[in-house]
Design an enzyme around this catalytic site. Structure first.
Site, PDB file in Angstrom:
ATOM      1  N   ARG A   1       3.572 -11.108 -27.109  1.00  0.00           N
ATOM      2  CA  ARG A   1       4.111 -10.744 -25.791  1.00  0.00           C
ATOM      3  C   ARG A   1       4.219  -9.227 -25.619  1.00  0.00           C
ATOM      4  O   ARG A   1       4.147  -8.722 -24.499  1.00  0.00           O
ATOM      5  CB  ARG A   1       5.468 -11.429 -25.575  1.00  0.00           C
ATOM      6  CG  ARG A   1       5.726 -11.643 -24.109  1.00  0.00           C
ATOM      7  CD  ARG A   1       7.035 -12.312 -23.726  1.00  0.00           C
ATOM      8  NE  ARG A   1       7.420 -13.438 -24.502  1.00  0.00           N
ATOM      9  CZ  ARG A   1       8.551 -13.485 -25.201  1.00  0.00           C
ATOM     10  NH1 ARG A   1       9.366 -12.441 -25.226  1.00  0.00           N
ATOM     11  NH2 ARG A   1       8.877 -14.567 -25.881  1.00  0.00           N
TER      12      ARG A   1
ATOM     13  N   TYR B   1       1.488  -4.335   2.124  1.00  0.00           N
ATOM     14  CA  TYR B   1       0.957  -5.620   1.665  1.00  0.00           C
ATOM     15  C   TYR B   1       2.003  -6.718   1.925  1.00  0.00           C
ATOM     16  O   TYR B   1       3.110  -6.654   1.385  1.00  0.00           O
ATOM     17  CB  TYR B   1       0.594  -5.533   0.188  1.00  0.00           C
ATOM     18  CG  TYR B   1       0.284  -6.862  -0.437  1.00  0.00           C
ATOM     19  CD1 TYR B   1      -0.650  -7.731   0.148  1.00  0.00           C
ATOM     20  CD2 TYR B   1       0.921  -7.283  -1.595  1.00  0.00           C
ATOM     21  CE1 TYR B   1      -0.931  -8.960  -0.400  1.00  0.00           C
ATOM     22  CE2 TYR B   1       0.643  -8.518  -2.161  1.00  0.00           C
ATOM     23  CZ  TYR B   1      -0.279  -9.349  -1.546  1.00  0.00           C
ATOM     24  OH  TYR B   1      -0.550 -10.578  -2.078  1.00  0.00           O
TER      25      TYR B   1
ATOM     26  N   ASP C   1       2.767   2.566  -4.899  1.00  0.00           N
ATOM     27  CA  ASP C   1       1.634   1.682  -5.141  1.00  0.00           C
ATOM     28  C   ASP C   1       0.381   2.401  -4.649  1.00  0.00           C
ATOM     29  O   ASP C   1       0.233   2.652  -3.447  1.00  0.00           O
ATOM     30  CB  ASP C   1       1.864   0.367  -4.378  1.00  0.00           C
ATOM     31  CG  ASP C   1       0.756  -0.653  -4.588  1.00  0.00           C
ATOM     32  OD1 ASP C   1      -0.387  -0.247  -4.864  1.00  0.00           O
ATOM     33  OD2 ASP C   1       1.028  -1.862  -4.449  1.00  0.00           O
TER      34      ASP C   1
ATOM     35  N   LYS D   1      -7.685  -5.323  -8.160  1.00  0.00           N
ATOM     36  CA  LYS D   1      -8.539  -4.751  -7.113  1.00  0.00           C
ATOM     37  C   LYS D   1      -9.585  -3.817  -7.731  1.00  0.00           C
ATOM     38  O   LYS D   1     -10.315  -4.221  -8.612  1.00  0.00           O
ATOM     39  CB  LYS D   1      -7.670  -4.073  -6.059  1.00  0.00           C
ATOM     40  CG  LYS D   1      -6.423  -4.875  -5.655  1.00  0.00           C
ATOM     41  CD  LYS D   1      -6.734  -6.259  -5.112  1.00  0.00           C
ATOM     42  CE  LYS D   1      -5.448  -6.960  -4.678  1.00  0.00           C
ATOM     43  NZ  LYS D   1      -5.624  -8.361  -4.384  1.00  0.00           N
TER      44      LYS D   1
HETATM   45  N1  PLP Z   1      -0.415  -4.057  -4.045  1.00  0.00           N
HETATM   46  C1  PLP Z   1      -1.338  -4.070  -3.064  1.00  0.00           C
HETATM   47  C2  PLP Z   1      -1.560  -2.838  -2.256  1.00  0.00           C
HETATM   48  C3  PLP Z   1      -2.074  -5.241  -2.820  1.00  0.00           C
HETATM   49  O1  PLP Z   1      -2.991  -5.240  -1.850  1.00  0.00           O
HETATM   50  C4  PLP Z   1      -1.824  -6.393  -3.609  1.00  0.00           C
HETATM   51  C5  PLP Z   1      -2.573  -7.645  -3.372  1.00  0.00           C
HETATM   52  O2  PLP Z   1      -3.355  -7.766  -2.462  1.00  0.00           O
HETATM   53  C6  PLP Z   1      -0.850  -6.334  -4.594  1.00  0.00           C
HETATM   54  C7  PLP Z   1      -0.163  -5.156  -4.794  1.00  0.00           C
HETATM   55  C8  PLP Z   1      -0.535  -7.544  -5.443  1.00  0.00           C
HETATM   56  O3  PLP Z   1      -1.434  -7.605  -6.485  1.00  0.00           O
HETATM   57  P1  PLP Z   1      -1.850  -8.957  -7.250  1.00  0.00           P
HETATM   58  O4  PLP Z   1      -2.623  -9.791  -6.285  1.00  0.00           O
HETATM   59  O5  PLP Z   1      -2.630  -8.432  -8.410  1.00  0.00           O
HETATM   60  O6  PLP Z   1      -0.591  -9.626  -7.675  1.00  0.00           O
END
Ligand code: PLP
Length: 385
Positions: A54, A106, A179, A204
């Site tokens: 882990r 998001y 983010d 992504k």
């Molecule tokens: N942050 C952004 C800007 C996103 O577009 C997304 C998902 O589309 C996430 C976080 C969440 O990521 P995950 O799908 O890997 O959980």
């Protein structure tokens, strides 16, 4: 690159952040699948760094080291998804504390944090952080423990002023988490701009092939209270990256610079073309001169404006869906950052969580030549004539 002097990030990534295995000469690492590690006769671990998977997987550690260098970070932790990373950061706010969240980001993060913060007795304040005056006033008023923003937002492509927000958040003793999934750390590194934490959905662009779910959090200060919380949270809650996903992510990172540069170029060309199209109301892309966040993005994005854009189609929701379904090369699917161009009618999927316009199609530009994408869009938009 390990043992080969100081080389560019591109060269170092191409080699997966390390030299061939010194024992076998293997040019790519193997995938360590052990979940547990033996103790010796003295009851000490055979290797102090290997106790239980882990927290002790070498494929995960390797990808964390690569991303830490990419981010200019002191430490990086990999999670099982972007959402696992975001929620681990958000849970650092104690009950009774305040999380200030950028609005129109998001939708999955917005929905999760509304539910989770309510459950934990945390005060959630949602604010348009692309307006610095509004954001600064809200930060001063609420004194949040944590502010969470997207450097370039999904799917509205709003750009926030990370250094100015960092000053405002630090004035009230809070933590700024950014983010940067959309611009990627090749172009925008939140920690260098003053943020305390940098977050990515590595699902992504960092992986780039629509076949891995992964998240990352990085910091400048591995001794900070928030970092100790996030580290414990990752280990104890257990939303860790699997060894195979870590291995695939490392493979994806090897080609990140090539994919990123190509996608940014195609996105810019497609955005400029669609912006002049009579069946398009508006294109949202920070690389366009008239985008409200262009000047900020120009200042903070060191290598392109990213592969994400949104297109508002003339004629509303029905017209947008007609165009999406008429596209032949672009795939109508959710997600972003893959090598294939994906298009999505966001209003259909966001379940009313955000105020995304009904005429908006989000486009994640892949590595196809811009000419192919432009031809596909011209054909699809012509169905509205
Ligand atoms: N942050 C952004 C800007 C996103 O577009 C997304 C998902 O589309 C996430 C976080 C969440 O990521 P995950 O799908 O890997 O959980």
């Amino acid at each position: 690159m390990v043992g080969r002097g100081d080389v560019s990030v591109d060269a170092w990534l191409a080699h997966g952040g390390g030299a061939p295995d010194p024992v076998t000469g293997a040019v790519v690492p193997s995938i360590p699948m052990a979940t547990t590690f033996a103790r010796g006769g003295d009851y000490a671990l055979t290797s102090e760094e290997h106790g239980y998977v882990r927290d002790d997987d070498d494929a995960v550690r390797r990808v964390e080291a690569v991303v830490a260098r990419l981010e200019g970070a002191a430490a990086t932790r990999a999670f099982a998804s972007g959402m696992a990373a975001i929620t681990a950061v958000a849970r650092s706010v104690p009950p009774g504390g305040t999380l200030l969240l950028q609005s129109s980001i998001y939708w999955g993060a917005t929905a999760a944090l509304r539910r989770l913060m309510d459950h934990h007795g945390v005060n959630l304040v949602e604010v348009d952080c692309t307006d610095l005056d509004v954001a600064s006033a809200a930060i001063a008023e609420h004194g949040p423990d944590l502010v969470l923003v997207e450097a370039i937002s999904n799917p509205m492509l709003g750009v926030v002023d990370v250094p100015a927000l960092a000053d405002a958040v630090h004035d009230v003793g809070g933590v700024l988490a950014v983010d940067a999934t959309v611009p990627t750390p090749l172009s925008l590194r939140p920690l260098e701009l003053g943020a305390d934490l940098s977050i990515h959905s590595a699902t992504k662009s960092l992986n780039g092939h629509s076949d891995v779910l992964a998240g990352l959090v990085s910091t400048f200060d591995a001794d900070s209270e928030v970092w100790r919380f996030i580290t414990a949270e990752r280990k104890q809650v257990g939303a860790v990256l699997s060894p195979f996903s870590a291995w695939l992510l490392l493979r994806g990172l090897r080609t990140l610079p090539l994919r990123h540069d190509r996608s940014c170029r195609s996105a810019q060309k497609l955005a400029e073309h669609l912006d002049a199209h009579p069946n398009v109301v508006e294109v949202l892309y920070p690389g366009l001169d008239d985008h409200p966040g262009h000047a900020l993005a120009w200042k903070h994005c060191t290598r392109g404006y990213g592969s994400l854009l949104s297109v508002r189609v003339a004629g509303g929701a029905d017209a947008a869906i007609r165009v999406a379904t008429a596209l032949e090369l672009c795939v109508t699917a959710t997600s972003l950052g893959g090598v294939e161009t994906l298009v999505e009618h966001r209003h259909t999927v966001e379940e009313g969580v955000t105020d995304v316009p009904e005429d908006l199609l989000r486009v994640s530009v892949g590595i196809e030549p811009a000419g192919d994408l432009i031809a596909d869009w011209d054909r699809a938009l012509a169905t509205l004539d």
